[in-house]
Design a protein around this motif. Structure first.
Motif, PDB file in Angstrom:
ATOM      1  N   ASN A 210       0.852  -1.308  -0.080  1.00  0.00           N
ATOM      2  CA  ASN A 210      -0.001  -0.065  -0.001  1.00  0.00           C
ATOM      3  C   ASN A 210       0.837   1.147   0.022  1.00  0.00           C
ATOM      4  N   GLY A 211       2.140   1.094  -0.570  1.00  0.00           N
ATOM      5  CA  GLY A 211       2.798   2.179  -0.697  1.00  0.00           C
ATOM      6  C   GLY A 211       3.794   2.875   0.379  1.00  0.00           C
ATOM      7  N   PHE A 212       3.630   2.171   1.469  1.00  0.00           N
ATOM      8  CA  PHE A 212       4.516   2.495   2.846  1.00  0.00           C
ATOM      9  C   PHE A 212       6.023   2.043   2.386  1.00  0.00           C
ATOM     10  N   LYS A 213       6.715   2.648   1.853  1.00  0.00           N
ATOM     11  CA  LYS A 213       7.956   2.074   1.466  1.00  0.00           C
ATOM     12  C   LYS A 213       9.062   2.519   2.593  1.00  0.00           C
ATOM     13  N   ASN A 214       8.760   3.078   3.677  1.00  0.00           N
ATOM     14  CA  ASN A 214       9.593   3.112   4.735  1.00  0.00           C
ATOM     15  C   ASN A 214       9.447   2.220   5.831  1.00  0.00           C
ATOM     16  N   THR A 215       9.196   0.943   5.338  1.00  0.00           N
ATOM     17  CA  THR A 215       8.766   0.108   6.505  1.00  0.00           C
ATOM     18  C   THR A 215       9.747  -0.938   6.527  1.00  0.00           C
ATOM     19  N   TRP A 216      10.088  -1.254   7.948  1.00  0.00           N
ATOM     20  CA  TRP A 216      11.075  -1.922   8.362  1.00  0.00           C
ATOM     21  C   TRP A 216      10.574  -2.956   9.451  1.00  0.00           C
ATOM     22  N   ILE A 217      11.340  -4.217   9.283  1.00  0.00           N
ATOM     23  CA  ILE A 217      10.809  -5.256  10.171  1.00  0.00           C
ATOM     24  C   ILE A 217      12.058  -5.781  11.297  1.00  0.00           C
ATOM     25  N   VAL A 218      11.902  -6.147  12.297  1.00  0.00           N
ATOM     26  CA  VAL A 218      13.013  -6.843  13.154  1.00  0.00           C
ATOM     27  C   VAL A 218      12.450  -8.118  13.472  1.00  0.00           C
ATOM     28  N   GLU A 219      13.499  -9.056  13.509  1.00  0.00           N
ATOM     29  CA  GLU A 219      12.817 -10.525  13.815  1.00  0.00           C
ATOM     30  C   GLU A 219      14.069 -11.137  14.368  1.00  0.00           C
ATOM     31  N   ILE A 220      13.984 -11.985  15.723  1.00  0.00           N
ATOM     32  CA  ILE A 220      15.080 -12.734  15.948  1.00  0.00           C
ATOM     33  C   ILE A 220      15.745 -13.839  15.428  1.00  0.00           C
ATOM     34  N   SER A 221      14.472 -14.672  14.940  1.00  0.00           N
ATOM     35  CA  SER A 221      14.827 -15.913  14.364  1.00  0.00           C
ATOM     36  C   SER A 221      15.092 -15.754  12.577  1.00  0.00           C
ATOM     37  N   GLN A 222      16.212 -16.127  12.440  1.00  0.00           N
ATOM     38  CA  GLN A 222      16.618 -16.225  10.873  1.00  0.00           C
ATOM     39  C   GLN A 222      15.640 -17.026  10.254  1.00  0.00           C
ATOM     40  N   LEU A 223      15.299 -18.105  10.618  1.00  0.00           N
ATOM     41  CA  LEU A 223      14.364 -18.969  10.196  1.00  0.00           C
ATOM     42  C   LEU A 223      12.830 -18.403   9.927  1.00  0.00           C
ATOM     43  N   ALA A 224      12.280 -17.469  10.752  1.00  0.00           N
ATOM     44  CA  ALA A 224      11.149 -16.899  10.392  1.00  0.00           C
ATOM     45  C   ALA A 224      11.496 -15.612   9.407  1.00  0.00           C
ATOM     46  N   ILE A 225      12.511 -15.302   9.037  1.00  0.00           N
ATOM     47  CA  ILE A 225      13.048 -14.213   8.117  1.00  0.00           C
ATOM     48  C   ILE A 225      12.994 -15.063   6.885  1.00  0.00           C
ATOM     49  N   ASP A 226      13.524 -16.139   6.770  1.00  0.00           N
ATOM     50  CA  ASP A 226      13.589 -16.979   5.531  1.00  0.00           C
ATOM     51  C   ASP A 226      12.087 -17.187   5.138  1.00  0.00           C
ATOM     52  N   SER A 227      11.207 -17.623   6.097  1.00  0.00           N
ATOM     53  CA  SER A 227      10.037 -17.880   5.836  1.00  0.00           C
ATOM     54  C   SER A 227       9.321 -16.685   5.164  1.00  0.00           C
ATOM     55  N   PHE A 228       9.689 -15.764   5.738  1.00  0.00           N
ATOM     56  CA  PHE A 228       8.758 -14.376   5.391  1.00  0.00           C
ATOM     57  C   PHE A 228       9.514 -13.935   3.810  1.00  0.00           C
ATOM     58  N   ARG A 229      10.691 -14.044   3.735  1.00  0.00           N
ATOM     59  CA  ARG A 229      11.364 -13.630   2.239  1.00  0.00           C
ATOM     60  C   ARG A 229      11.123 -14.738   1.262  1.00  0.00           C
TER      61      ARG A 229
ATOM     62  N   ARG B 138       7.969 -16.369   1.049  1.00  0.00           N
ATOM     63  CA  ARG B 138       6.519 -16.024   1.232  1.00  0.00           C
ATOM     64  C   ARG B 138       6.314 -14.530   0.092  1.00  0.00           C
ATOM     65  N   TYR B 139       7.329 -13.484   0.612  1.00  0.00           N
ATOM     66  CA  TYR B 139       7.155 -12.371   0.073  1.00  0.00           C
ATOM     67  C   TYR B 139       8.360 -11.918  -0.341  1.00  0.00           C
ATOM     68  N   PRO B 140       8.935 -12.037  -1.562  1.00  0.00           N
ATOM     69  CA  PRO B 140      10.182 -11.834  -2.046  1.00  0.00           C
ATOM     70  C   PRO B 140      10.308 -10.269  -2.282  1.00  0.00           C
ATOM     71  N   ALA B 141       9.285  -9.720  -2.494  1.00  0.00           N
ATOM     72  CA  ALA B 141       9.061  -8.088  -3.040  1.00  0.00           C
ATOM     73  C   ALA B 141       9.843  -7.421  -1.880  1.00  0.00           C
ATOM     74  N   PHE B 142       9.575  -7.557  -0.526  1.00  0.00           N
ATOM     75  CA  PHE B 142      10.062  -6.867   0.608  1.00  0.00           C
ATOM     76  C   PHE B 142      11.523  -6.382   0.463  1.00  0.00           C
ATOM     77  N   PRO B 143      12.169  -5.331   0.584  1.00  0.00           N
ATOM     78  CA  PRO B 143      13.422  -5.059   0.421  1.00  0.00           C
ATOM     79  C   PRO B 143      14.452  -5.801   1.591  1.00  0.00           C
ATOM     80  N   VAL B 144      15.352  -6.504   1.184  1.00  0.00           N
ATOM     81  CA  VAL B 144      16.124  -7.043   2.175  1.00  0.00           C
ATOM     82  C   VAL B 144      17.012  -6.189   2.895  1.00  0.00           C
ATOM     83  N   GLU B 145      17.099  -4.950   2.733  1.00  0.00           N
ATOM     84  CA  GLU B 145      17.775  -4.143   3.309  1.00  0.00           C
ATOM     85  C   GLU B 145      17.088  -3.256   4.479  1.00  0.00           C
ATOM     86  N   GLN B 146      15.817  -3.805   4.454  1.00  0.00           N
ATOM     87  CA  GLN B 146      14.829  -3.068   5.505  1.00  0.00           C
ATOM     88  C   GLN B 146      14.319  -4.400   6.419  1.00  0.00           C
TER      89      GLN B 146
END
Ligand SMILES: C[S@@+](CC[C@H](N)C(=O)[O-])C[C@H]1O[C@@H](n2cnc3c(N)ncnc32)[C@H](O)[C@@H]1O
Length: 193
Positions: free
Chosen positions: A57-76, A78-86
Motif C-alpha cells: 500500500n505504498g509505505f516504502k519506509n517500512t522495516w521489520i525486526v525478527e530474532i529468528s533467521q528461520l522466520a525471516i527466511d519464511s517471510f522472504r 513468502r514475500y520476496p518483494a520486500f527489500p532485504v535491506e529493510q
C-alpha cells in the motif's frame, strides 16, 4: 525465551499465532494513514503480514525486526518483494534506529513479562519525538505463556511513564478466537520540554 526457543518454534512449524494476513484492527488503522513516507517498524514480525500490507500500500519506509533467521527466511520466501535491506535480523532490544510508528501484533505477549518495562522504555527510545506505538495487546489474565496475557491496569504501569495513552480499548474487529481478548492501543510518545 531466547533466540534458540524461537528458532525451535519456527523449525517445528509451531506458529499457531500466525493469522495468515494483516489483522483487521491494524488494517483499519493503516488504511486511515495519509502520510506514506513515515518510517514504520514491525517488531517480532514473524511472517510479517503487516509489513507486506504496508509495502503493498505504498509505505516504502517500512522495516521489520525478527530474532529468528528461520522466520525471516519464511517471510522472504513468502514475500520476496520486500527489500532485504529493510529486514533487521536481531533482537528488538538492540535496534539502533528511529521510527515514526511501531506496529505491535503479538510481539509484546511473546517477551517474558519481566521485560515489559524494558519494552516500554525501548519503544520510547526508538520512536521519534512525535512517534506512536499502535497495535494490539492481549486482555486476559497473565498466567503461563507465551502468549503472556495482561490487563489495562498493568499495561498502564509500564507505558504511562513514557507515553500518553490515547487509546486502550477492547478491539471490536478481532478475529474470532481473539474476540473480547484484545485491546487496541495507540500510545503517543511523551515529549520532554
Ligand atoms: C508470537 S510470534 C508473532 C509473530 C507475528 N508478529 C505475528 O503476529 O504473526 C513472536 C515473534 O517474535 C519473535 N521474537 C521473539 N523475541 C524477539 C526479540 N527479542 N526480538 C525480535 N524478535 C523476537 C519470534 O521469533 C516470533 O517470530
Amino acid at each position: 525465551m531466547d533466540k534458540s526457543f524461537w528458532d525451535s518454534r519456527w523449525e517445528n512449524a509451531e506458529t499457531g499465532w500466525d493469522i495468515g494476513g494483516v489483522s483487521a484492527p491494524l488494517k483499519a488503522y493503516i488504511d486511515q494513514l495519509e502520510n506514506k513516507t513515515i518510517r514504520i517498524l514491525v517488531p517480532g514480525c514473524g511472517n510479517a503480514h503487516e509489513a507486506e500490507y504496508l509495502w503493498e500500500n505504498g509505505f516504502k519506509n517500512t522495516w521489520i525486526v525478527e530474532i529468528s533467521q528461520l522466520a525471516i527466511d519464511s517471510f522472504r520466501k513468502r514475500y520476496p518483494a520486500f527489500p532485504v535491506e529493510q529486514i533487521i535480523q536481531g533482537d528488538f532490544f538492540d535496534v539502533d534506529a528511529h521510527f515514526d510508528l511501531v506496529l505491535e501484533q503479538t510481539f509484546f505477549c511473546a517477551i517474558h513479562p519481566s521485560r515489559r518495562a524494558d519494552y516500554a522504555a525501548k519503544m520510547s527510545e526508538i520512536l521519534e519525538p512525535s512517534g506512536k506505538l499502535v497495535g494490539l495487546l492481549f486482555d486476559f489474565p497473565l498466567e503461563s505463556g507465551p502468549p503472556f496475557g495482561g490487563s489495562e491496569a498493568e499495561y498502564r504501569t509500564y507505558f504511562e511513564p513514557f507515553f500518553i495513552i490515547k487509546r486502550m480499548e477492547r478491539a471490536h474487529n478481532s478475529i474470532k478466537p481473539r474476540y473480547g481478548r484484545e485491546l487496541f492501543i495507540q500510545f503517543d510518545k511523551k515529549t520532554t520540554d
